[in-house]
Design a protein around this motif. Structure first.
Motif, PDB file in Angstrom:
ATOM      1  N   MET A  67       5.711   7.263   2.384  1.00  0.00           N
ATOM      2  CA  MET A  67       5.934   7.471   0.967  1.00  0.00           C
ATOM      3  C   MET A  67       5.962   6.124   0.223  1.00  0.00           C
ATOM      4  O   MET A  67       5.404   6.013  -0.861  1.00  0.00           O
ATOM      5  N   VAL A  68       6.615   5.136   0.825  1.00  0.00           N
ATOM      6  CA  VAL A  68       6.707   3.822   0.191  1.00  0.00           C
ATOM      7  C   VAL A  68       5.320   3.191   0.082  1.00  0.00           C
ATOM      8  O   VAL A  68       4.977   2.593  -0.933  1.00  0.00           O
ATOM      9  N   ARG A  69       4.511   3.342   1.121  1.00  0.00           N
ATOM     10  CA  ARG A  69       3.147   2.806   1.089  1.00  0.00           C
ATOM     11  C   ARG A  69       2.312   3.484   0.004  1.00  0.00           C
ATOM     12  O   ARG A  69       1.540   2.833  -0.693  1.00  0.00           O
ATOM     13  N   ALA A  70       2.471   4.794  -0.110  1.00  0.00           N
ATOM     14  CA  ALA A  70       1.715   5.533  -1.122  1.00  0.00           C
ATOM     15  C   ALA A  70       2.108   5.072  -2.525  1.00  0.00           C
ATOM     16  O   ALA A  70       1.242   4.862  -3.382  1.00  0.00           O
ATOM     17  N   LEU A  71       3.386   4.903  -2.762  1.00  0.00           N
ATOM     18  CA  LEU A  71       3.835   4.430  -4.069  1.00  0.00           C
ATOM     19  C   LEU A  71       3.366   2.998  -4.331  1.00  0.00           C
ATOM     20  O   LEU A  71       3.000   2.661  -5.458  1.00  0.00           O
ATOM     21  N   GLY A  72       3.370   2.183  -3.292  1.00  0.00           N
ATOM     22  CA  GLY A  72       2.854   0.818  -3.433  1.00  0.00           C
ATOM     23  C   GLY A  72       1.381   0.809  -3.784  1.00  0.00           C
ATOM     24  O   GLY A  72       0.928   0.010  -4.606  1.00  0.00           O
ATOM     25  N   ALA A  73       0.616   1.696  -3.147  1.00  0.00           N
ATOM     26  CA  ALA A  73      -0.817   1.791  -3.431  1.00  0.00           C
ATOM     27  C   ALA A  73      -1.050   2.255  -4.871  1.00  0.00           C
ATOM     28  O   ALA A  73      -1.933   1.724  -5.567  1.00  0.00           O
ATOM     29  N   VAL A  74      -0.264   3.219  -5.319  1.00  0.00           N
ATOM     30  CA  VAL A  74      -0.372   3.682  -6.704  1.00  0.00           C
ATOM     31  C   VAL A  74      -0.026   2.547  -7.666  1.00  0.00           C
ATOM     32  O   VAL A  74      -0.709   2.332  -8.672  1.00  0.00           O
ATOM     33  N   GLU A  75       1.031   1.806  -7.350  1.00  0.00           N
ATOM     34  CA  GLU A  75       1.429   0.679  -8.197  1.00  0.00           C
ATOM     35  C   GLU A  75       0.312  -0.347  -8.298  1.00  0.00           C
ATOM     36  O   GLU A  75      -0.028  -0.808  -9.394  1.00  0.00           O
ATOM     37  N   HIS A  76      -0.297  -0.703  -7.174  1.00  0.00           N
ATOM     38  CA  HIS A  76      -1.376  -1.688  -7.181  1.00  0.00           C
ATOM     39  C   HIS A  76      -2.586  -1.164  -7.948  1.00  0.00           C
ATOM     40  O   HIS A  76      -3.221  -1.924  -8.699  1.00  0.00           O
ATOM     41  N   ALA A  77      -2.905   0.100  -7.794  1.00  0.00           N
ATOM     42  CA  ALA A  77      -4.037   0.673  -8.528  1.00  0.00           C
ATOM     43  C   ALA A  77      -3.776   0.651 -10.035  1.00  0.00           C
ATOM     44  O   ALA A  77      -4.668   0.311 -10.824  1.00  0.00           O
ATOM     45  N   LEU A  78      -2.567   1.002 -10.425  1.00  0.00           N
ATOM     46  CA  LEU A  78      -2.232   0.983 -11.851  1.00  0.00           C
ATOM     47  C   LEU A  78      -2.230  -0.440 -12.408  1.00  0.00           C
ATOM     48  O   LEU A  78      -2.653  -0.665 -13.549  1.00  0.00           O
ATOM     49  N   LEU A  79      -1.770  -1.405 -11.616  1.00  0.00           N
ATOM     50  CA  LEU A  79      -1.801  -2.795 -12.062  1.00  0.00           C
ATOM     51  C   LEU A  79      -3.233  -3.276 -12.267  1.00  0.00           C
ATOM     52  O   LEU A  79      -3.533  -3.984 -13.235  1.00  0.00           O
ATOM     53  N   ILE A  80      -4.126  -2.889 -11.361  1.00  0.00           N
ATOM     54  CA  ILE A  80      -5.536  -3.239 -11.525  1.00  0.00           C
ATOM     55  C   ILE A  80      -6.093  -2.595 -12.789  1.00  0.00           C
ATOM     56  O   ILE A  80      -6.808  -3.237 -13.571  1.00  0.00           O
ATOM     57  N   PHE A  81      -5.722  -1.351 -13.019  1.00  0.00           N
ATOM     58  CA  PHE A  81      -6.179  -0.641 -14.216  1.00  0.00           C
ATOM     59  C   PHE A  81      -5.662  -1.317 -15.485  1.00  0.00           C
ATOM     60  O   PHE A  81      -6.405  -1.502 -16.456  1.00  0.00           O
ATOM     61  N   VAL A  82      -4.401  -1.721 -15.486  1.00  0.00           N
ATOM     62  CA  VAL A  82      -3.821  -2.428 -16.634  1.00  0.00           C
ATOM     63  C   VAL A  82      -4.568  -3.742 -16.869  1.00  0.00           C
ATOM     64  O   VAL A  82      -4.894  -4.090 -18.012  1.00  0.00           O
ATOM     65  N   ALA A  83      -4.840  -4.475 -15.801  1.00  0.00           N
ATOM     66  CA  ALA A  83      -5.566  -5.742 -15.929  1.00  0.00           C
ATOM     67  C   ALA A  83      -6.968  -5.509 -16.492  1.00  0.00           C
ATOM     68  O   ALA A  83      -7.417  -6.244 -17.385  1.00  0.00           O
ATOM     69  N   LEU A  84      -7.647  -4.493 -16.008  1.00  0.00           N
ATOM     70  CA  LEU A  84      -8.998  -4.202 -16.496  1.00  0.00           C
ATOM     71  C   LEU A  84      -8.979  -3.786 -17.966  1.00  0.00           C
ATOM     72  O   LEU A  84      -9.841  -4.210 -18.754  1.00  0.00           O
ATOM     73  N   MET A  85      -8.019  -2.950 -18.342  1.00  0.00           N
ATOM     74  CA  MET A  85      -7.907  -2.548 -19.749  1.00  0.00           C
ATOM     75  C   MET A  85      -7.609  -3.748 -20.639  1.00  0.00           C
ATOM     76  O   MET A  85      -8.147  -3.869 -21.745  1.00  0.00           O
ATOM     77  N   THR A  86      -6.757  -4.643 -20.161  1.00  0.00           N
ATOM     78  CA  THR A  86      -6.410  -5.827 -20.938  1.00  0.00           C
ATOM     79  C   THR A  86      -7.626  -6.738 -21.093  1.00  0.00           C
ATOM     80  O   THR A  86      -7.876  -7.266 -22.184  1.00  0.00           O
ATOM     81  N   LEU A  87      -8.380  -6.914 -20.026  1.00  0.00           N
ATOM     82  CA  LEU A  87      -9.593  -7.730 -20.105  1.00  0.00           C
ATOM     83  C   LEU A  87     -10.619  -7.099 -21.049  1.00  0.00           C
ATOM     84  O   LEU A  87     -11.288  -7.812 -21.815  1.00  0.00           O
ATOM     85  N   ALA A  88     -10.732  -5.781 -21.023  1.00  0.00           N
ATOM     86  CA  ALA A  88     -11.652  -5.096 -21.935  1.00  0.00           C
ATOM     87  C   ALA A  88     -11.211  -5.282 -23.389  1.00  0.00           C
ATOM     88  O   ALA A  88     -12.038  -5.573 -24.266  1.00  0.00           O
ATOM     89  N   ALA A  89      -9.914  -5.123 -23.647  1.00  0.00           N
ATOM     90  CA  ALA A  89      -9.403  -5.315 -25.007  1.00  0.00           C
ATOM     91  C   ALA A  89      -9.600  -6.754 -25.464  1.00  0.00           C
ATOM     92  O   ALA A  89      -9.942  -7.003 -26.629  1.00  0.00           O
TER      93      ALA A  89
END
Length: 116
Positions: A1-23
Motif C-alpha cells: 500500500m505504501v509503495r502504491a501511494l508513493g507511486a501515485v505521489e511521484h506520478a502526480l508530482l511529474i504531472f504538476v511539473a509538466l503542467m507548470t512547464l506548460a503554463a
C-alpha cells in the motif's frame, strides 16, 4: 500500500511539473507576443519557479518541502497586491500585507526550528 501511494505521489508530482512547464511556456509565448513585461508577469514566473523547486525538493528529499507552499503563498499575495493595488480598498492591502508578514514569520520559524 505504501509503495502504491508513493507511486501515485511521484506520478502526480511529474504531472504538476509538466503542467507548470506548460503554463510557463504559454506565459513566455504571451510575453513575446505582447512585447511587454510587467511586474505581475515577473511575479508569475517566480510562482512557476517556486512550484518547480517544490517538486524538486519532494523528489530529492533535501530541503523543507513544507516551506515552499508558504513561499508560493507570499508570492501570490504580492502579485495580487501589485495587480489590484490601485483598485483595492486600502484596508484590504493592509490585511494582505499583514498576511505576507505572518507567512514570512512562519517560514523563518520553520526554517530555524529545523536547523537546531
Amino acid at each position: 500500500m505504501v509503495r502504491a501511494l508513493g507511486a501515485v505521489e511521484h506520478a502526480l508530482l511529474i504531472f504538476v511539473a509538466l503542467m507548470t512547464l506548460a503554463a510557463t511556456g504559454m506565459e513566455i509565448a504571451s510575453l513575446i507576443e505582447r512585447r511587454t513585461v510587467g511586474l505581475g508577469d515577473i511575479l508569475l514566473m517566480f510562482l512557476y519557479t517556486e512550484v518547480i523547486a517544490m517538486v524538486a525538493v519532494f523528489y530529492t528529499g533535501t530541503g523543507l518541502p513544507f516551506v515552499f507552499p508558504i513561499f508560493i503563498a507570499i508570492t501570490a499575495l504580492a502579485r495580487l497586491i501589485v495587480l489590484q493595488g490601485k483598485d483595492m480598498d486600502p484596508q484590504n492591502i493592509v490585511l494582505e500585507a499583514s498576511a505576507i508578514l505572518l507567512l514570512s514569520v512562519a517560514a523563518v520559524v520553520l526554517i530555524r526550528g529545523t536547523r537546531g
